[in-house]
Design a protein around this motif. Structure first.
Motif, mmCIF file in Angstrom:
data_model
loop_
_atom_site.group_PDB
_atom_site.id
_atom_site.type_symbol
_atom_site.label_atom_id
_atom_site.label_comp_id
_atom_site.label_asym_id
_atom_site.label_seq_id
_atom_site.Cartn_x
_atom_site.Cartn_y
_atom_site.Cartn_z
ATOM 1 N N GLY A 1 2.980 -6.433 5.960
ATOM 2 C CA GLY A 1 2.189 -5.309 5.465
ATOM 3 C C GLY A 1 3.128 -4.157 5.157
ATOM 4 O O GLY A 1 4.120 -3.956 5.855
ATOM 5 N N ILE A 2 2.828 -3.402 4.103
ATOM 6 C CA ILE A 2 3.740 -2.349 3.661
ATOM 7 C C ILE A 2 2.970 -1.061 3.389
ATOM 8 O O ILE A 2 1.958 -1.066 2.684
ATOM 9 C CB ILE A 2 4.475 -2.792 2.379
ATOM 10 N N GLY A 3 3.438 0.018 3.968
ATOM 11 C CA GLY A 3 2.872 1.334 3.693
ATOM 12 C C GLY A 3 3.729 2.042 2.671
ATOM 13 O O GLY A 3 4.947 2.090 2.801
ATOM 14 N N ILE A 4 3.094 2.577 1.631
ATOM 15 C CA ILE A 4 3.845 3.270 0.579
ATOM 16 C C ILE A 4 3.254 4.657 0.355
ATOM 17 O O ILE A 4 2.077 4.895 0.609
ATOM 18 C CB ILE A 4 3.839 2.490 -0.762
ATOM 19 N N PRO A 5 4.075 5.580 -0.126
ATOM 20 C CA PRO A 5 3.561 6.916 -0.454
ATOM 21 C C PRO A 5 2.867 6.865 -1.810
ATOM 22 O O PRO A 5 3.422 7.274 -2.806
ATOM 23 C CB PRO A 5 4.835 7.776 -0.514
ATOM 24 N N GLY A 6 1.677 6.340 -1.840
ATOM 25 C CA GLY A 6 0.930 6.123 -3.072
ATOM 26 C C GLY A 6 -0.042 4.998 -2.827
ATOM 27 O O GLY A 6 -0.352 4.694 -1.669
ATOM 28 N N THR A 7 -0.513 4.379 -3.884
ATOM 29 C CA THR A 7 -1.449 3.277 -3.711
ATOM 30 C C THR A 7 -1.407 2.392 -4.949
ATOM 31 O O THR A 7 -0.874 2.789 -5.987
ATOM 32 C CB THR A 7 -2.878 3.825 -3.459
ATOM 33 N N ILE A 8 -1.950 1.171 -4.797
ATOM 34 C CA ILE A 8 -2.078 0.289 -5.952
ATOM 35 C C ILE A 8 -3.422 0.587 -6.617
ATOM 36 O O ILE A 8 -4.467 0.534 -5.972
ATOM 37 C CB ILE A 8 -2.031 -1.196 -5.525
ATOM 38 N N SER A 9 -3.412 0.905 -7.881
ATOM 39 C CA SER A 9 -4.657 1.162 -8.607
ATOM 40 C C SER A 9 -5.449 -0.129 -8.731
ATOM 41 O O SER A 9 -4.940 -1.121 -9.251
ATOM 42 C CB SER A 9 -4.342 1.701 -10.002
ATOM 43 N N PRO A 10 -6.703 -0.124 -8.240
ATOM 44 C CA PRO A 10 -7.512 -1.346 -8.381
ATOM 45 C C PRO A 10 -7.747 -1.692 -9.857
ATOM 46 O O PRO A 10 -7.964 -2.846 -10.194
ATOM 47 C CB PRO A 10 -8.838 -0.983 -7.702
ATOM 48 N N ARG A 11 -7.660 -0.703 -10.719
ATOM 49 C CA ARG A 11 -7.965 -0.910 -12.124
ATOM 50 C C ARG A 11 -6.807 -1.580 -12.873
ATOM 51 O O ARG A 11 -7.005 -2.482 -13.665
ATOM 52 C CB ARG A 11 -8.275 0.458 -12.744
ATOM 53 N N THR A 12 -5.576 -1.133 -12.578
ATOM 54 C CA THR A 12 -4.424 -1.650 -13.318
ATOM 55 C C THR A 12 -3.564 -2.604 -12.503
ATOM 56 O O THR A 12 -2.769 -3.357 -13.062
ATOM 57 C CB THR A 12 -3.513 -0.494 -13.778
ATOM 58 N N GLY A 13 -3.695 -2.552 -11.158
ATOM 59 C CA GLY A 13 -2.809 -3.351 -10.315
ATOM 60 C C GLY A 13 -1.415 -2.761 -10.205
ATOM 61 O O GLY A 13 -0.501 -3.400 -9.697
ATOM 62 N N LEU A 14 -1.255 -1.524 -10.665
ATOM 63 C CA LEU A 14 0.063 -0.872 -10.642
ATOM 64 C C LEU A 14 0.039 0.323 -9.693
ATOM 65 O O LEU A 14 -1.013 0.903 -9.427
ATOM 66 C CB LEU A 14 0.430 -0.412 -12.059
ATOM 67 N N VAL A 15 1.218 0.716 -9.210
ATOM 68 C CA VAL A 15 1.310 1.834 -8.272
ATOM 69 C C VAL A 15 0.938 3.148 -8.972
ATOM 70 O O VAL A 15 1.361 3.412 -10.097
ATOM 71 C CB VAL A 15 2.736 1.944 -7.685
#
Ligand SMILES: [Zn+2]
Length: 293
Positions: free
Chosen positions: A65-79
């Protein structure tokens, strides 16, 4: 999950940390390296090396599991929404899955913090936990009955980019925020926000320990703003406990001052929500990331 080994990674702006937890939550090993700032491929390789290093040390394979300062957009699959800007627009989870040869789970770092503190930290045993990050930025995450709450926009708990409520004096329209608007909670309650409000060239850390009248006045304004901003969260979520994290959560005075103040704005005759310091401190991000599985 094999024998229950869970590996968590916390990708920070300057350091990347990894932890391996046993099935019962016990910490087995931990590593920390410098973040490869600006290099996307370097960031992917750093994480792969951390995971492989821990697995070689422990002689077992784990979930990641990885925590990032941001999120993956459910719409595009990109950060999106990452202040580590070299990640923005990248299919970070898929690239990590390819590098590691297994599925990975990614979450916002504030969500990982909330999950960690709700699982075996300051929020353990409470039905509704709102975890707050007060650091370089202001974020949040919501855990209900032990589960991280996610939504269609992957922004649950992002109170930092709501406007500071019930503005006083010259707080409106407020400072410009990197998100494009003015007067966001983050522009007042982040470390840089406190430093700007004080205006004396001191860091937030220095202001927190300074006894002079200017620092004390800035801290009093900070407390009143934090009380108002958390009151607006309480009015919507009504959490049993709010756990503070990030560098500014080390200011002990907040835990007595804020609950004395927030009743003025909470829509209730009495406020029973608790405000607590984190149990795992800086380690909560990486521990929560491991708990994404
Ligand atoms: Zn903003």
């Amino acid at each position: 999950m094999g024998g229950g080994l869970r590996i968590g990674i916390d990708l920070g702006g300057t350091k990347t940390e990894a932890v391996a937890l046993a099935g019962d939550g016990r910490e087995l090993a931990r590593r920390r390296v410098a973040t490869r700032r600006g290099s996307y491929d370097g960031t992917v390789r750093t994480i792969r090396d951390l995971v492989e290093g821990l697995e070689a040390e422990l002689g077992a394979t784990g979930s990641v599991g990885i925590g990032i300062p941001g999120t993956i957009s459910p719409r595009t699959g990109l950060v999106k929404n990452a202040n580590s800007t070299w990640l923005i627009g990248k299919p970070f989870d898929r690239d990590l899955e390819q590098a590691l040869g297994r599925p990975v789970r990614l979450a916002n770092d504030a969500d990982c913090f909330a999950l960690s503190e709700a699982s075996d930290g300051a929020g353990a045993g409470f039905a509704t936990v709102f975890g707050v990050i007060l650091g370089t930025g202001v974020g949040g995450g919501l855990v209900i009955h032990g589960r991280l709450v996610g939504g269609p926009n992957a922004i649950t708990g992002e109170w930092g980019h709501n406007p500071l409520p019930w503005p006083e004096g010259d707080e409106h329209p407020g400072p410009r925020c990197y998100c494009g608007r003015n007067g966001c909670v983050e522009t007042f309650l982040s470390g840089p926000g406190l430093a700007r409000d004080h205006g004396g060239g001191l860091s937030a850390e220095a202001i927190a320990t300074a006894a002079d009248p200017a620092a004390q006045a800035a801290l009093a304004r900070y407390e009143r703003r934090l009380a108002r901003a958390l009151a607006s969260v309480i009015n919507i979520v009504d959490p049993h406990v709010i756990v503070l994290g990030g560098g500014l959560s080390r200011m002990d005075r907040l835990y007595a001052a804020i609950p004395r103040l927030w009743g003025e704005w909470v829509f209730s005759d009495h406020v029973d929500t608790l405000l607590r310091p984190p149990r795992h401190g800086d380690s909560s991000g990486v521990r929560g990331a491991a708990r994404l599985w």
